[in-house]
Design a protein around this motif. Structure first.
Motif, PDB file in Angstrom:
ATOM      1  N   PHE A   1     -48.362 -30.546   3.263  1.00  0.00           N
ATOM      2  CA  PHE A   1     -47.789 -29.606   2.290  1.00  0.00           C
ATOM      3  C   PHE A   1     -46.264 -29.597   2.369  1.00  0.00           C
ATOM      4  O   PHE A   1     -45.575 -29.651   1.341  1.00  0.00           O
ATOM      5  N   ILE A   2     -45.733 -29.543   3.588  1.00  0.00           N
ATOM      6  CA  ILE A   2     -44.279 -29.538   3.765  1.00  0.00           C
ATOM      7  C   ILE A   2     -43.678 -30.860   3.283  1.00  0.00           C
ATOM      8  O   ILE A   2     -42.629 -30.880   2.631  1.00  0.00           O
ATOM      9  N   VAL A   3     -44.341 -31.979   3.606  1.00  0.00           N
ATOM     10  CA  VAL A   3     -43.853 -33.289   3.167  1.00  0.00           C
ATOM     11  C   VAL A   3     -43.795 -33.350   1.638  1.00  0.00           C
ATOM     12  O   VAL A   3     -42.801 -33.803   1.051  1.00  0.00           O
ATOM     13  N   LEU A   4     -44.857 -32.888   0.988  1.00  0.00           N
ATOM     14  CA  LEU A   4     -44.891 -32.905  -0.477  1.00  0.00           C
ATOM     15  C   LEU A   4     -43.815 -31.997  -1.061  1.00  0.00           C
ATOM     16  O   LEU A   4     -43.184 -32.332  -2.068  1.00  0.00           O
ATOM     17  N   LEU A   5     -43.602 -30.852  -0.420  1.00  0.00           N
ATOM     18  CA  LEU A   5     -42.582 -29.908  -0.897  1.00  0.00           C
ATOM     19  C   LEU A   5     -41.193 -30.524  -0.792  1.00  0.00           C
ATOM     20  O   LEU A   5     -40.389 -30.465  -1.744  1.00  0.00           O
ATOM     21  N   LEU A   6     -40.903 -31.159   0.356  1.00  0.00           N
ATOM     22  CA  LEU A   6     -39.590 -31.789   0.545  1.00  0.00           C
ATOM     23  C   LEU A   6     -39.426 -33.003  -0.363  1.00  0.00           C
ATOM     24  O   LEU A   6     -38.327 -33.260  -0.876  1.00  0.00           O
ATOM     25  N   ALA A   7     -40.503 -33.758  -0.546  1.00  0.00           N
ATOM     26  CA  ALA A   7     -40.448 -34.927  -1.430  1.00  0.00           C
ATOM     27  C   ALA A   7     -40.184 -34.495  -2.869  1.00  0.00           C
ATOM     28  O   ALA A   7     -39.431 -35.153  -3.605  1.00  0.00           O
ATOM     29  N   PHE A   8     -40.778 -33.381  -3.274  1.00  0.00           N
ATOM     30  CA  PHE A   8     -40.552 -32.859  -4.627  1.00  0.00           C
ATOM     31  C   PHE A   8     -39.094 -32.437  -4.803  1.00  0.00           C
ATOM     32  O   PHE A   8     -38.460 -32.742  -5.824  1.00  0.00           O
ATOM     33  N   ARG A   9     -38.554 -31.744  -3.791  1.00  0.00           N
ATOM     34  CA  ARG A   9     -37.147 -31.337  -3.856  1.00  0.00           C
ATOM     35  C   ARG A   9     -36.233 -32.557  -3.913  1.00  0.00           C
ATOM     36  O   ARG A   9     -35.241 -32.572  -4.656  1.00  0.00           O
ATOM     37  N   PHE A  10     -36.559 -33.568  -3.135  1.00  0.00           N
ATOM     38  CA  PHE A  10     -35.785 -34.809  -3.121  1.00  0.00           C
ATOM     39  C   PHE A  10     -35.796 -35.462  -4.504  1.00  0.00           C
ATOM     40  O   PHE A  10     -34.759 -35.887  -5.016  1.00  0.00           O
ATOM     41  N   ALA A  11     -36.983 -35.531  -5.118  1.00  0.00           N
ATOM     42  CA  ALA A  11     -37.118 -36.131  -6.452  1.00  0.00           C
ATOM     43  C   ALA A  11     -36.336 -35.334  -7.491  1.00  0.00           C
ATOM     44  O   ALA A  11     -35.698 -35.912  -8.386  1.00  0.00           O
ATOM     45  N   VAL A  12     -36.361 -34.004  -7.377  1.00  0.00           N
ATOM     46  CA  VAL A  12     -35.622 -33.149  -8.318  1.00  0.00           C
ATOM     47  C   VAL A  12     -34.122 -33.395  -8.197  1.00  0.00           C
ATOM     48  O   VAL A  12     -33.404 -33.484  -9.209  1.00  0.00           O
ATOM     49  N   ASN A  13     -33.638 -33.518  -6.958  1.00  0.00           N
ATOM     50  CA  ASN A  13     -32.204 -33.761  -6.749  1.00  0.00           C
ATOM     51  C   ASN A  13     -31.780 -35.116  -7.323  1.00  0.00           C
ATOM     52  O   ASN A  13     -30.719 -35.245  -7.935  1.00  0.00           O
ATOM     53  N   ILE A  14     -32.631 -36.124  -7.115  1.00  0.00           N
ATOM     54  CA  ILE A  14     -32.340 -37.453  -7.669  1.00  0.00           C
ATOM     55  C   ILE A  14     -32.308 -37.392  -9.199  1.00  0.00           C
ATOM     56  O   ILE A  14     -31.405 -37.927  -9.856  1.00  0.00           O
ATOM     57  N   TYR A  15     -33.297 -36.706  -9.751  1.00  0.00           N
ATOM     58  CA  TYR A  15     -33.391 -36.594 -11.211  1.00  0.00           C
ATOM     59  C   TYR A  15     -32.172 -35.877 -11.789  1.00  0.00           C
ATOM     60  O   TYR A  15     -31.695 -36.229 -12.881  1.00  0.00           O
TER      61      TYR A  15
ATOM     62  N   ILE B   1     -53.433 -28.290  10.791  1.00  0.00           N
ATOM     63  CA  ILE B   1     -52.087 -28.821  11.062  1.00  0.00           C
ATOM     64  C   ILE B   1     -51.755 -29.967  10.112  1.00  0.00           C
ATOM     65  O   ILE B   1     -50.641 -30.057   9.578  1.00  0.00           O
ATOM     66  N   LEU B   2     -52.735 -30.835   9.883  1.00  0.00           N
ATOM     67  CA  LEU B   2     -52.527 -31.970   8.983  1.00  0.00           C
ATOM     68  C   LEU B   2     -52.239 -31.502   7.556  1.00  0.00           C
ATOM     69  O   LEU B   2     -51.344 -32.035   6.888  1.00  0.00           O
ATOM     70  N   VAL B   3     -52.983 -30.500   7.103  1.00  0.00           N
ATOM     71  CA  VAL B   3     -52.776 -29.974   5.757  1.00  0.00           C
ATOM     72  C   VAL B   3     -51.396 -29.325   5.640  1.00  0.00           C
ATOM     73  O   VAL B   3     -50.686 -29.520   4.640  1.00  0.00           O
ATOM     74  N   PHE B   4     -51.011 -28.573   6.668  1.00  0.00           N
ATOM     75  CA  PHE B   4     -49.692 -27.920   6.653  1.00  0.00           C
ATOM     76  C   PHE B   4     -48.582 -28.961   6.647  1.00  0.00           C
ATOM     77  O   PHE B   4     -47.595 -28.832   5.902  1.00  0.00           O
ATOM     78  N   TYR B   5     -48.732 -30.005   7.487  1.00  0.00           N
ATOM     79  CA  TYR B   5     -47.734 -31.076   7.528  1.00  0.00           C
ATOM     80  C   TYR B   5     -47.600 -31.748   6.163  1.00  0.00           C
ATOM     81  O   TYR B   5     -46.489 -31.955   5.661  1.00  0.00           O
TER      82      TYR B   5
END
Length: 407
Positions: free
Chosen positions: A97-111, A91-95
């Motif tokens: 993974f999703i956080v990193l995925l959303l953080a990456f999308r957030f960074a891409v949008n900012i960029y 569960i921790l690994v899945f959580y």
């Protein structure tokens, strides 16, 4: 952690219900903006019990129930395995993974915004920075910049009201609200209520910007007709303030709605009272359960583990504790001979100095298994004691143990 997540979800639901039923339809946009942001903050801060209304705790016992300990071996030393260990890690690994995925999308949008600023022409319009882009999009704003389609702007197809609308977003720093809500959602992505909060925050931004335009031009009907021209365009930019966001009947009606000072004062006072009440309810450490045999805890109160700010810790952590029990436990010969399987429920208290006391067998599995566990627990080294507000407290542990025959 589960208790914290549930409490924050309950608070989010209560605050959002109050907004939808009590505040959303009122022309008090600035208060509503503060309310929505404060609701997000309070919902995740109040359950942490940073502010506590319970002070008399030193003589009380806190109760923590450990995960089940599975012992499987013959008369040799046992190794302990927690049934939930693998699931917890998964569960921790899945959580994460999703956080990193959303953080990456957030960074891409900012960029993408800063990339547009660097690649395209900038000019000042009515004192605001405007970036002219080739993309066929409606005017939108981010941080301190307005983005406008270059061709339409140069051909005079962008009404000044649209630029003033986006200017209002910039002056009122609406981007900060959107970024804050986005960061909260990245961390608590599993809570669907955050989607509704983001939608409410963005819609309230549009109310504020519409209000600013109408105050400046004093032509509500003309502005409403202008918005309706863009209502069919569903193209919006993530993280940006979009003028065509939810152009609905409600948004148009809010432009002509009259304010009622008395009603606003009443609603503000009511909401403030609710905040204080919820702060008190969720910050008070109340009794959650009692023990059937009061002699076990010497007539003292027992609270759930969410009341403990710092839980006791076995040297090396809870897994090390399970391994300690497993490696020192010796299966009674009769139990091993009969390939016995069953469950035992143990209870012990971690004292203020970290030592274990009142080690008891609440339900014995038979064959002397309970006595053997008591012997092992008496060998345990001192724990780091639990504490509340920096002061050590006695903490009771419940330990279920499953005995499995050797396979």
């Amino acid at each position: 952690m589960i208790a914290y997540i549930l409490k924050s979800a309950v608070l989010l639901l209560i605050f959002y219900a109050i907004y939808k039923l009590w505040l959303e339809n009122e022309k008090m946009f600035r208060f509503n903006r503060a309310y929505l942001l404060a609701s997000l903050i309070f919902s995740f801060v109040i359950p942490l019990k940073i502010i506590s209304f319970e002070t008399q705790f030193s003589s009380r016992i806190q109760l923590i129930e450990l995960n089940e300990l599975v012992l499987q071996k013959g008369s040799q030393n046992l190794e302990s395995v927690s049934k939930n260990d693998f699931l917890s890690v998964l569960i921790l690994v899945f959580y994460a993974f999703i956080v990193l995925l959303l953080a990456f999308r957030f960074a891409v949008n900012i960029y993408s915004f800063f990339s547009k600023i660097k690649r395209n022409k900038l000019q000042l319009v009515n004192g605001e920075k405007v970036i002219l882009i080739d993309d066929a999009v409606l005017p939108h704003s981010f941080w301190n910049v307005i983005f406008i389609n270059k061709n339409e702007f140069e051909n005079g197809k962008i009404p000044v009201e649209l630029i003033m609308h986006e200017k209002a977003h910039l002056q009122q720093k609406h981007t900060l609200d959107i970024l804050f809500a986005e960061l909260i959602q990245i961390i608590f992505w599993f809570n669907p209520l955050l989607v509704f909060y983001k939608k409410a925050i963005k819609l309230n931004h549009e109310f504020l910007a519409d209000e600013a335009v109408n105050k400046q031009f004093d032509s509500v009907t003309s502005y409403q007709n202008l918005l309706l021209d863009f209502a069919s365009d569903k193209n919006t930019i993530s993280l940006a303030s979009n003028i065509n966001y939810l152009i609905t009947k409600k948004r148009l009606l809010m432009m002509t709605k009259k304010e009622s000072p008395i009603k606003i004062i009443l609603k503000v006072c009511t909401v403030s009272a609710v905040y204080v009440l919820l702060l008190f309810v969720f910050s008070t450490k109340t009794m959650a359960q009692t023990v059937s045999n009061k002699a076990d805890v010497k007539e003292k109160d027992i609270y759930t583990n969410d009341a403990i700010e710092k839980k006791p810790e076995f040297p090396g952590g809870v897994l090390a504790f399970y391994k300690f029990v497993g490696s020192n436990f010796k299966m009674p010969a009769e139990a091993a001979k009969n390939k016995f399987e069953g469950k035992a429920y143990m209870q012990f208290i971690v004292e203020k100095d970290g030592s274990l006391s009142e080690i008891r067998t609440m339900k014995d599995a038979g064959y002397g298994i309970g006595d053997e566990v008591i012997r092992v627990l008496k060998l345990a080294p001192k724990w780091t004691p639990g504490s509340i507000n920096g002061k050590p407290v006695r903490v009771m542990y419940s330990l279920p143990i499953t005995i499995q025959a050797e396979k």
